[in-house]
Write a protein that holds these residues in place. Sequence first.
Motif, mmCIF file in Angstrom:
data_model
loop_
_atom_site.group_PDB
_atom_site.id
_atom_site.type_symbol
_atom_site.label_atom_id
_atom_site.label_comp_id
_atom_site.label_asym_id
_atom_site.label_seq_id
_atom_site.Cartn_x
_atom_site.Cartn_y
_atom_site.Cartn_z
ATOM 1 N N LYS A 117 -28.876 25.056 33.907
ATOM 2 C CA LYS A 117 -28.961 24.328 34.574
ATOM 3 C C LYS A 117 -30.805 23.955 35.035
ATOM 4 O O LYS A 117 -31.125 24.044 35.385
ATOM 5 C CB LYS A 117 -27.932 23.170 36.471
ATOM 6 C CG LYS A 117 -26.857 23.796 35.848
ATOM 7 C CD LYS A 117 -25.969 23.137 36.311
ATOM 8 C CE LYS A 117 -25.291 23.275 36.425
ATOM 9 N NZ LYS A 117 -23.496 22.961 38.000
ATOM 10 N N ASN A 122 -28.137 18.691 34.480
ATOM 11 C CA ASN A 122 -27.511 18.973 33.350
ATOM 12 C C ASN A 122 -27.668 20.033 33.038
ATOM 13 O O ASN A 122 -28.837 20.660 32.549
ATOM 14 C CB ASN A 122 -28.576 17.798 31.967
ATOM 15 C CG ASN A 122 -28.461 16.172 32.755
ATOM 16 O OD1 ASN A 122 -27.624 15.752 32.948
ATOM 17 N ND2 ASN A 122 -29.929 15.555 33.104
ATOM 18 N N VAL A 123 -26.665 20.608 32.369
ATOM 19 C CA VAL A 123 -26.431 21.322 31.149
ATOM 20 C C VAL A 123 -26.992 21.530 30.690
ATOM 21 O O VAL A 123 -26.784 21.185 29.411
ATOM 22 C CB VAL A 123 -24.289 21.911 31.375
ATOM 23 C CG1 VAL A 123 -24.115 23.244 31.050
ATOM 24 C CG2 VAL A 123 -24.441 22.179 32.598
#
Length: 279
Positions: A117, A122-123
Amino acid sequence: MNLQKTLIALALTGMSLVSLSAQAHKPWLLPSSTQVEAGRDGNAWVTVDAAISEGLFDIDHQPLKLDGIDITGPDGAKLAPENVNNGKLRNTFDLKLVKTGTYKIALVSQSVFGSYKDKEGNVKRFRGTEESLAKDVPADASEVKLSRTESRLETFVSNGDASKEVLKPTGKGLELVAVTHPTELRAGEKATFRFLLDGKPAANQGVSLIPGGVKYRGTLGEIRKTTDANGELTLVLPAAGAYMVSSSWPAAAPQAPGQPPQMPPRRATYAAIVDILPE
């Protein structure tokens, strides 16, 4: 990208990695012959096809990159491929066999892939090498998940009498120690293979034997065996032809409903292309 989507879709239906292994695109190195004799000039030659295909040994997808190809002669000397040709669906090269004995042709690779992350939450996913890891994962990344894969793809060719020098294991990753010589396999006879993981017996290891030519049969024709406590398995060899012997470690983990298969922190794969000769 289409293959990745297909694998994810299959995983969500509850199929295991074992069943996927029989359907995914496979890389292979296929020599024109695994037993050759010297010509009038005293030398022998083989041509090797290198590709990735859906049907084993079919030229139907894309060429296999030959970066890092490692060729070892009977005396332990390293050799270079000749007349390398890069095609749209396959790559090829010639190999001059000057000395008597067995040669090993291998592609060995290591990769690291995973997710993290970023600082916005956000991944992000990535695939690279140990060397590129620092660049692939930012210093401020969180929830970093890594999976390392070690892959070994081999084939063997004997010029005249077979020899065993190139069959010695390296002690790294998943390897085949051919108790029965890989260029002396004959249909109807028993053959014994030993698998090692980091130099130690790979017990209870699933092994697959798949013949080429599935497009002419309509069925995969896969034979599956499991190694014993010594990492060995013995089987009566099927009909003559070119085959892939393959295995992967560890076994697939139980899959959670609605989720793709879990990737282990480390995965090792092995595959060898062998000829089973007529009786």
